[in-house]
Design a protein around this motif. Structure first.
Motif, PDB file in Angstrom:
ATOM      1  N   GLU A  65       1.009  -1.390  -0.010  1.00 20.30           N
ATOM      2  CA  GLU A  65       0.113   0.008  -0.063  1.00 20.30           C
ATOM      3  C   GLU A  65       0.843   1.351  -0.045  1.00 20.30           C
ATOM      4  O   GLU A  65       0.715   2.360  -0.477  1.00 20.30           O
ATOM      5  N   LEU A  66       2.099   1.222   0.637  1.00 17.40           N
ATOM      6  CA  LEU A  66       3.030   2.210   0.795  1.00 17.40           C
ATOM      7  C   LEU A  66       3.431   2.529  -0.669  1.00 17.40           C
ATOM      8  O   LEU A  66       3.459   3.746  -1.189  1.00 17.40           O
ATOM      9  N   MET A  67       3.959   1.504  -1.214  1.00 16.03           N
ATOM     10  CA  MET A  67       4.351   1.719  -2.457  1.00 16.03           C
ATOM     11  C   MET A  67       3.607   2.390  -3.591  1.00 16.03           C
ATOM     12  O   MET A  67       3.965   3.344  -4.246  1.00 16.03           O
ATOM     13  N   PHE A  68       2.487   1.607  -3.754  1.00 15.33           N
ATOM     14  CA  PHE A  68       1.335   2.178  -4.725  1.00 15.33           C
ATOM     15  C   PHE A  68       0.775   3.494  -3.988  1.00 15.33           C
ATOM     16  O   PHE A  68       0.669   4.494  -5.061  1.00 15.33           O
ATOM     17  N   GLY A  69       0.473   3.866  -2.918  1.00 15.39           N
ATOM     18  CA  GLY A  69       0.247   5.126  -2.392  1.00 15.39           C
ATOM     19  C   GLY A  69       1.025   6.229  -2.716  1.00 15.39           C
ATOM     20  O   GLY A  69       0.665   7.371  -3.099  1.00 15.39           O
ATOM     21  N   LEU A  70       2.410   5.923  -2.540  1.00 16.88           N
ATOM     22  CA  LEU A  70       3.447   7.275  -2.572  1.00 16.88           C
ATOM     23  C   LEU A  70       3.462   7.557  -3.996  1.00 16.88           C
ATOM     24  O   LEU A  70       3.700   8.540  -4.518  1.00 16.88           O
ATOM     25  N   TYR A  71       3.410   6.297  -5.001  1.00 17.88           N
ATOM     26  CA  TYR A  71       3.620   6.463  -6.334  1.00 17.88           C
ATOM     27  C   TYR A  71       2.325   7.503  -6.799  1.00 17.88           C
ATOM     28  O   TYR A  71       2.589   8.438  -7.530  1.00 17.88           O
ATOM     29  N   LEU A  72       1.156   7.285  -6.539  1.00 19.86           N
ATOM     30  CA  LEU A  72       0.027   8.030  -6.829  1.00 19.86           C
ATOM     31  C   LEU A  72       0.162   9.454  -6.449  1.00 19.86           C
ATOM     32  O   LEU A  72      -0.237  10.316  -7.125  1.00 19.86           O
ATOM     33  N   LEU A  73       0.648   9.484  -5.079  1.00 11.83           N
ATOM     34  CA  LEU A  73       0.671  10.908  -4.462  1.00 11.83           C
ATOM     35  C   LEU A  73       1.632  11.658  -5.210  1.00 11.83           C
ATOM     36  O   LEU A  73       1.518  12.860  -5.529  1.00 11.83           O
ATOM     37  N   TYR A  74       2.705  10.961  -5.503  1.00  9.18           N
ATOM     38  CA  TYR A  74       4.050  11.726  -6.412  1.00  9.18           C
ATOM     39  C   TYR A  74       3.423  12.075  -7.766  1.00  9.18           C
ATOM     40  O   TYR A  74       3.572  13.308  -8.426  1.00  9.18           O
ATOM     41  N   TYR A  75       2.653  11.078  -8.358  1.00  8.75           N
ATOM     42  CA  TYR A  75       2.099  11.626  -9.770  1.00  8.75           C
ATOM     43  C   TYR A  75       1.158  12.741  -9.689  1.00  8.75           C
ATOM     44  O   TYR A  75       1.260  13.800 -10.435  1.00  8.75           O
ATOM     45  N   PHE A  76       0.293  12.869  -8.886  1.00  8.77           N
ATOM     46  CA  PHE A  76      -0.863  13.804  -8.545  1.00  8.77           C
ATOM     47  C   PHE A  76      -0.269  15.112  -8.113  1.00  8.77           C
ATOM     48  O   PHE A  76      -0.983  16.054  -8.047  1.00  8.77           O
ATOM     49  N   ARG A  77       1.002  15.276  -7.939  1.00  2.66           N
ATOM     50  CA  ARG A  77       1.885  16.504  -7.730  1.00  2.66           C
ATOM     51  C   ARG A  77       1.366  17.565  -9.083  1.00  2.66           C
ATOM     52  O   ARG A  77       1.431  18.728  -8.936  1.00  2.66           O
ATOM     53  N   VAL A  78       1.010  16.785 -10.171  1.00  2.00           N
ATOM     54  CA  VAL A  78       0.554  17.794 -11.257  1.00  2.00           C
ATOM     55  C   VAL A  78      -0.579  18.780 -10.909  1.00  2.00           C
ATOM     56  O   VAL A  78      -0.483  19.858 -11.576  1.00  2.00           O
ATOM     57  N   PHE A  79      -1.322  18.400 -10.153  1.00  5.65           N
ATOM     58  CA  PHE A  79      -2.404  19.147  -9.866  1.00  5.65           C
ATOM     59  C   PHE A  79      -1.960  20.373  -9.161  1.00  5.65           C
ATOM     60  O   PHE A  79      -2.782  21.629  -9.136  1.00  5.65           O
ATOM     61  N   GLU A  80      -1.029  20.014  -8.017  1.00  4.33           N
ATOM     62  CA  GLU A  80      -0.510  21.167  -7.322  1.00  4.33           C
ATOM     63  C   GLU A  80       0.151  22.221  -8.121  1.00  4.33           C
ATOM     64  O   GLU A  80       0.009  23.707  -7.983  1.00  4.33           O
ATOM     65  N   ARG A  81       0.735  21.737  -9.301  1.00  3.34           N
ATOM     66  CA  ARG A  81       1.490  22.640 -10.384  1.00  3.34           C
ATOM     67  C   ARG A  81       0.554  23.429 -11.174  1.00  3.34           C
ATOM     68  O   ARG A  81       0.527  24.532 -11.660  1.00  3.34           O
TER      69      ARG A  81
END
Length: 292
Positions: A65-81
């Motif tokens: 869960e940590l691996m997939f969760g952090l991967y998705l959080l990292y990808y979704f940084r596009v919305f902060e940009r």
């Protein structure tokens, strides 16, 4: 499909959340308490445990869960940009808070004190992010595998599906609550999309030194966010008089980051000059220019 320039360039809030989530998960994993962090009826309506309520927002209950969760959080940084750190902070707070309220309501209805009904982790934020991912991120490539159609977005959906099913109903229900939160935000209920935190919050997280996860290369001129319209230098100057502009020349990396978000190169440079090469401030300037 990587969500823009590598690393956490121009995404300080995402960086802080990812680091906090990773540290919480490792800390409780070492203690062997990860599987016990999920919320239960007794945690809320029995002996109230505020610490468990807070920890359940950040700490995942297992390594997959940590691996997939952090991967998705990292990808979704596009919305902060895309929307700026100030508004993205509101999105995080809204998603986490509303999804927790839904979980508490479900616990009150089910009244099962025997088990932890919901797994821990930022499921509300992650699955709320799938709503703008569906509506705002365009498909750039399509391909076939054994006759089945896929796109570059399919990998993100598959990672989300894996996370959603990781603990069956203990993870499915928080995931559904997250999608509901993202839908409410997308519908702009109570004008939530207009809310934003003061600039000082994004500046604070920008100044914190974290381990780097890549360097921001010069971004291509292609629009990766799908809905940010082009701007002209005149639009920026109309909202911010030329007398306010600084003589500081922006860096190519900063200009490339704004161009990758869909802004015109000339207006991006003008905004960076006025913002003294601060990409977060320049993003807000361009968004406000568009609003006017």
């Amino acid at each position: 499909m990587n969500g823009g320039p590598s690393g956490f360039h121009n995404a300080p809030i995402t960086r802080a959340f990812v680091v906090a989530s990773g540290l919480f998960t490792v800390f409780f994993g070492i203690q062997g308490r990860s599987s016990k962090l999920g919320l239960s009826y007794l945690d809320i309506f029995g002996k109230f445990r505020l610490w468990k309520l807070i920890v359940s927002v950040f700490s995942f209950s297992s390594t997959p869960e940590l691996m997939f969760g952090l991967y998705l959080l990292y990808y979704f940084r596009v919305f902060e940009r895309q929307i700026g750190s100030n508004k993205y902070s509101v999105f995080i707070l809204y998603s986490v808070t509303v999804s927790l309220l839904f979980e508490i309501l479900a616990l009150a209805i089910l009244k099962d004190p025997a088990v932890n009904l919901f797994t821990s982790g930022p499921y509300g934020l992650i699955f709320a992010s799938f709503v703008p991912f569906f509506f705002d991120i365009p498909v750039s490539t399509r391909f076939r595998v054994f006759g089945v159609r896929f796109s570059d977005k399919s990998f993100i959906y598959l990672a989300g599906l894996q996370l959603l099913l990781s603990s069956w109903k203990r993870s499915i229900i928080p995931g559904i609550f997250g999608v509901v939160c993202g839908s409410l935000y997308h519908l702009n209920v109570f004008s939530i999309r207009k809310a934003k935190f003061p600039e000082v919050i994004a500046s604070f997280f920008s100044r914190i030194s974290w381990p780097s996860m890549g360097s921001p290369p010069a971004a291509p001129s292609r629009n990766i966010v799908g809905n940010a319209p082009p701007f002209t230098a005149r639009q920026v100057e109309r909202n911010y008089p030329s007398s306010m502009l600084s003589a500081t020349e922006p860096t190519e990396d900063s200009i490339g980051t704004l161009v990758s978000m869909g802004f015109d190169r000339n207006s991006a440079r003008q905004a960076l000059v006025q913002a003294r090469n601060d990409v977060n401030v320049a993003t807000n300037i361009l968004l406000e220019a568009h609003a006017h």
